[in-house]
Design a protein around this motif. Sequence first.
Motif, short mmCIF file in Angstrom:
data_model
loop_
_atom_site.label_atom_id
_atom_site.label_comp_id
_atom_site.label_asym_id
_atom_site.label_seq_id
_atom_site.Cartn_x
_atom_site.Cartn_y
_atom_site.Cartn_z
N ASN A 11 4.94 -0.80 -31.83
CA ASN A 11 3.80 -1.68 -32.09
C ASN A 11 2.50 -0.93 -32.32
O ASN A 11 1.53 -1.47 -32.78
N VAL A 12 2.48 0.33 -31.95
CA VAL A 12 1.25 1.10 -32.15
C VAL A 12 1.23 1.61 -33.58
O VAL A 12 2.05 2.40 -33.99
N LYS A 28 -12.64 3.09 -34.16
CA LYS A 28 -11.21 3.18 -34.36
C LYS A 28 -10.56 3.97 -33.21
O LYS A 28 -9.50 3.61 -32.70
N LEU A 29 -11.25 5.02 -32.82
CA LEU A 29 -10.72 5.83 -31.73
C LEU A 29 -10.66 5.01 -30.44
O LEU A 29 -9.68 5.07 -29.69
N TYR A 63 -7.40 4.10 -28.33
CA TYR A 63 -7.34 4.38 -26.90
C TYR A 63 -6.90 3.13 -26.13
O TYR A 63 -6.02 3.19 -25.27
N GLU A 64 -7.51 1.99 -26.51
CA GLU A 64 -7.15 0.74 -25.85
C GLU A 64 -5.66 0.42 -26.05
O GLU A 64 -4.97 0.03 -25.12
N ASP A 65 -5.22 0.62 -27.30
CA ASP A 65 -3.81 0.36 -27.62
C ASP A 65 -2.89 1.21 -26.75
O ASP A 65 -1.90 0.76 -26.22
N MET A 66 -3.28 2.46 -26.66
CA MET A 66 -2.44 3.39 -25.92
C MET A 66 -2.38 2.99 -24.45
O MET A 66 -1.35 3.06 -23.80
N LYS A 112 0.53 0.41 -19.87
CA LYS A 112 0.71 -0.64 -18.86
C LYS A 112 2.10 -1.23 -18.99
O LYS A 112 2.78 -1.49 -18.01
N LYS A 113 2.49 -1.43 -20.25
CA LYS A 113 3.84 -1.93 -20.51
C LYS A 113 4.87 -0.99 -19.91
O LYS A 113 5.82 -1.40 -19.26
#
Length: 437
Positions: free
Chosen positions: A355-356, A408-409, A413-416, A421-422
């Motif tokens: 998903n990333v 974007k960075l 970072y948030e995505d990562m 957490k997942k």
Amino acid sequence: MFESLQSKLSEAFKILRGKGKITEKNIQDAVKQVKMSLLEADVNYKVVKELTDRISQRAIGEKVIQNISPDQQFIKIVNDELLKLFGETASLDLHSRPAVILIVGLQGSGKTTSAAKLALWLKKKNGRNPLLVADDVHRPAAIDQLEALGKSVDIPVFYGDRKDPYKIARESLDFAVKKGCDVVIVDTAGRLQIDEEMMKEAEEIAKVVKPDEVLMVLDSMAGQDVVNAAVEFDKRLSVTGFIITKLDGDARGGIALSTKYVTGKPIKFSSTGEKLDQFDLFYPDRIVSRILGMGDIVSLVEKVQQGLDKKKMEEMEKRLKKAQFTFDDFLDQIHQIKKMGSLSSILEMIPGAQNVKDLKIDDEQVKHVEAIINSMTKKERSNPEIINFSRKERIAKGSGRPLSEVNKLMKNYEDMKKMLKKFNKIDKLGKFPFQMK
Ligand SMILES: Nc1nc2c(ncn2[C@@H]2O[C@H](COP(=O)(O)OP(=O)(O)O)[C@@H](O)[C@H]2O)c(=O)[nH]1
Ligand SMILES: [Mg+2]
């Protein structure tokens, strides 16, 4: 072989032994000693310069590794740079039927012996059916020599009329087909020095047999002018590789170390004795370990270097588990991933990571990311949630990157972080996905 070079180089390593740390000064001293050792071993001066420049650059630039002494680290660097000098182990290209190998070189270098050795090697190691061709008609004994060698290993030898080298060459190909031989090895005449007549003869023979491989035989005990001869032979005959002989003697190392760099063509085989089975592919790592005599130290440093990365990953793993993922970690992670190869291949192994999006990393991007992260304050790096709009603006200005890139960075970072957490949820059920093997 290479005893004298080896003992001189160990003097260089001694300069760094027992030193608490590497300084520019003691590196320079050690590099100077390396330089002298190589020059005394008759290594071509261009090679010496290139090699020592690279060694000193790396030695000065490299971080000191814990648990490794400066001399050990230096030995590893010298080892790596010597290896680069040789390139990969090279093989033969023998696809035509029959394939033809032309053996050339100066007199006494070991052509006739090497021709027989190569035939035996191809027969034993590659299941080929070779034919030896005695095409040195200038020394009557040369034909008999090859015939005797061939007989001793049960390999046919063709010599035709013993007179006309071009006729012998031509007829040998038909003979090979008739006999069902799939590789023809042509031994030629040599002179003590480069000589126009000899070159012409070799060129003419090459025109007749159209060789797949032209192997020049080099005596490792010879002086440096042999490297010049190699350049000359290559110019005239398009050498495809070298056979280096007499490595069982007290060769100084100059020929072995200079040939590839000066000619651009690889050493393909090494010959280490008068017996016909004392012959094999040229393995750079074995030669380098003979030159340095430091195989144990090199593998120790390698292990520690690998271990270092592993330790870092394990630390990271712990932090990730606690969801303490900061921008410093982010940068670290990118560097680690870059070292391991492509990110996508790693992501594929992680559940949910598909998903990333857009995590392709190239060098330019890494530099930009680095610049942005470096413009953050320490506090911002470890608490990214405090980074508001005005902080973002300041970071963009400071790093010389557009605001959109900073955004974007932050998003990445948030995505990562979300992804992590997942993972942590998954972890409660099973294994943590970043597990090191
Ligand atoms: N010790 C040692 N002697 C070798 C090696 N290769 C060839 N020789 C010897 O060197 C001499 C010259 O070899 P030869 O094949 O006749 O050289 P050519 O004139 O180039 O054909 C012979 O006495 C060989 O036995 C080697 O790898 N080690
Ligand atoms: Mg000969």
